[in-house]
Design a protein around this motif. Structure first.
Motif, PDB file in Angstrom:
ATOM      1  N   TRP A   1       0.859  -1.235  -0.130  1.00 49.76           N
ATOM      2  CA  TRP A   1       0.109  -0.037   0.137  1.00 49.76           C
ATOM      3  C   TRP A   1       0.608   1.236  -0.150  1.00 49.76           C
ATOM      4  CZ3 TRP A   1      -4.632   0.792  -1.444  1.00 49.76           C
ATOM      5  CH2 TRP A   1      -5.218   2.026  -1.160  1.00 49.76           C
ATOM      6  N   THR A   2       1.930   1.278   0.529  1.00 52.69           N
ATOM      7  CA  THR A   2       2.908   2.354   0.615  1.00 52.69           C
ATOM      8  C   THR A   2       3.581   2.757  -0.642  1.00 52.69           C
ATOM      9  OG1 THR A   2       2.993   1.993   2.818  1.00 52.69           O
ATOM     10  CG2 THR A   2       4.621   3.586   1.915  1.00 52.69           C
ATOM     11  N   TRP A   3       3.598   3.913  -1.181  1.00 56.54           N
ATOM     12  CA  TRP A   3       4.305   4.302  -2.276  1.00 56.54           C
ATOM     13  C   TRP A   3       5.812   4.789  -1.787  1.00 56.54           C
ATOM     14  CZ3 TRP A   3       3.552   5.569  -7.622  1.00 56.54           C
ATOM     15  CH2 TRP A   3       2.084   5.242  -8.187  1.00 56.54           C
ATOM     16  N   GLY A   4       6.765   4.464  -2.199  1.00 61.40           N
ATOM     17  CA  GLY A   4       8.090   5.149  -1.517  1.00 61.40           C
ATOM     18  C   GLY A   4       8.685   4.094  -0.624  1.00 61.40           C
ATOM     19  N   TYR A   5       9.762   4.694  -0.031  1.00 58.47           N
ATOM     20  CA  TYR A   5      10.525   3.951   0.910  1.00 58.47           C
ATOM     21  C   TYR A   5       9.943   4.244   2.299  1.00 58.47           C
ATOM     22  CZ  TYR A   5      13.621   2.761  -2.982  1.00 58.47           C
ATOM     23  OH  TYR A   5      13.937   2.332  -4.232  1.00 58.47           O
ATOM     24  N   MET A   6       9.651   5.539   2.541  1.00 60.02           N
ATOM     25  CA  MET A   6       9.015   5.739   3.894  1.00 60.02           C
ATOM     26  C   MET A   6       7.550   6.106   3.969  1.00 60.02           C
ATOM     27  SD  MET A   6      11.560   5.229   5.483  1.00 60.02           S
ATOM     28  CE  MET A   6      11.435   5.715   7.118  1.00 60.02           C
ATOM     29  N   PRO A   7       6.969   5.950   4.834  1.00 62.41           N
ATOM     30  CA  PRO A   7       7.034   5.454   6.108  1.00 62.41           C
ATOM     31  C   PRO A   7       7.179   3.836   5.844  1.00 62.41           C
ATOM     32  CG  PRO A   7       4.837   5.874   6.213  1.00 62.41           C
ATOM     33  CD  PRO A   7       5.420   6.598   4.982  1.00 62.41           C
ATOM     34  N   PRO A   8       7.914   2.830   6.497  1.00 62.13           N
ATOM     35  CA  PRO A   8       7.878   1.462   6.121  1.00 62.13           C
ATOM     36  C   PRO A   8       6.550   0.853   6.404  1.00 62.13           C
ATOM     37  CG  PRO A   8       9.356   1.863   7.915  1.00 62.13           C
ATOM     38  CD  PRO A   8       8.669   3.453   7.603  1.00 62.13           C
ATOM     39  N   GLN A   9       6.281  -0.017   5.463  1.00 59.17           N
ATOM     40  CA  GLN A   9       4.865  -0.507   5.387  1.00 59.17           C
ATOM     41  C   GLN A   9       4.753  -1.897   5.996  1.00 59.17           C
ATOM     42  OE1 GLN A   9       3.128  -1.108   1.378  1.00 59.17           O
ATOM     43  NE2 GLN A   9       4.919  -2.368   0.797  1.00 59.17           N
ATOM     44  N   ASN A  10       3.764  -2.394   6.463  1.00 57.44           N
ATOM     45  CA  ASN A  10       3.419  -3.760   7.247  1.00 57.44           C
ATOM     46  C   ASN A  10       3.322  -4.912   6.161  1.00 57.44           C
ATOM     47  OD1 ASN A  10       2.182  -1.846   9.186  1.00 57.44           O
ATOM     48  ND2 ASN A  10       3.674  -3.323  10.098  1.00 57.44           N
ATOM     49  N   ALA A  11       3.734  -4.896   4.888  1.00 59.58           N
ATOM     50  CA  ALA A  11       3.740  -5.950   4.041  1.00 59.58           C
ATOM     51  C   ALA A  11       5.016  -6.469   3.481  1.00 59.58           C
ATOM     52  CB  ALA A  11       3.194  -5.353   2.417  1.00 59.58           C
ATOM     53  N   ARG A  12       5.065  -7.956   3.988  1.00 62.50           N
ATOM     54  CA  ARG A  12       6.397  -8.597   3.853  1.00 62.50           C
ATOM     55  C   ARG A  12       5.914 -10.123   3.957  1.00 62.50           C
ATOM     56  NH1 ARG A  12       5.596  -6.614   8.337  1.00 62.50           N
ATOM     57  NH2 ARG A  12       5.669  -7.500  10.552  1.00 62.50           N
ATOM     58  N   ASN A  13       6.738 -10.903   3.536  1.00 61.15           N
ATOM     59  CA  ASN A  13       6.541 -12.357   3.440  1.00 61.15           C
ATOM     60  C   ASN A  13       5.205 -12.751   2.925  1.00 61.15           C
ATOM     61  OD1 ASN A  13       8.707 -11.414   5.994  1.00 61.15           O
ATOM     62  ND2 ASN A  13       9.168 -13.578   5.369  1.00 61.15           N
TER      63      ASN A  13
END
Length: 188
Positions: free
Chosen positions: A64-76
């Motif tokens: 959902w997050t464009w760019g590097y910051m803030p970090p998003q909760n999408a992983r694994n």
């Protein structure tokens, strides 16, 4: 799965959801920009063995997050063994069959079959700052735009052992970034 706001408190994160063995058709009939399966700020999810066809903005959308910051909760997140096909033009144009955006370490897109995508759509899209993703063992063919599309700031991804064929514009397109891109696979 998940919401649009990232959280630093992992107890608040929706995660570890499995979406399997579904047939999803025409998800844009009510909401023009709908994804058949949507993962926002959520991790450790598995999307597998689904069939998606008909009107969709995206078959599977993760991040959902464009760019590097803030970090998003999408992983694994794992998107595997899905069959996405026969997606025509929609009101907002089909963007990408499998679409990932933002930093998503240890996420993977593998063993998917994607074909016959219209509506200016692409097969697999790694959008703004999609980082840390492995794309392998996918078959993508007969798409209106690109079989694989990179769109800005996409580094640190592994693209290997895919078959990309008959992209209307290209089999692989890198938009906005310059530099070297290493990949293995079959491009036709």
């Amino acid at each position: 799965v998940g919401g649009t706001d990232a959280t630093l408190d992992l107890r608040e994160e929706t995660c570890r959801t499995t979406i399997t063995d579904n047939r999803i058709k025409d998800c844009c009939e009510v909401y023009a920009g709908a994804a058949a399966i949507w993962i926002g700020q959520s991790s450790y999810n598995r999307v597998a063995h689904n069939e998606v066809l008909g009107l969709c903005q995206w078959a599977v959308s993760a991040g959902w997050t464009w760019g590097y910051m803030p970090p998003q909760n999408a992983r694994n997140n794992v998107i595997e063994y899905n069959h996405v096909h026969d997606i025509p033009d929609s009101a907002l144009k089909t963007h990408g069959s499998i679409y990932l955006i933002g930093i998503q370490p240890m996420s993977s897109v593998n063993h998917n079959l994607i074909h016959d995508i219209g509506g200016e759509g692409s097969g697999i899209v790694l959008d703004n700052s999609a980082v840390g993703i492995t794309v392998e063992h996918n078959l993508v063919y007969n798409v209106e735009k690109d079989c694989l599309l990179f769109n800005y700031n996409d580094i640190g991804n592994i693209i290997q052992n895919n078959i990309f064929a008959m992209g209307g514009r290209s089999v692989m397109n890198r938009s906005g970034d310059s530099g070297r891109l290493d990949q293995t696979g079959v491009f036709y």
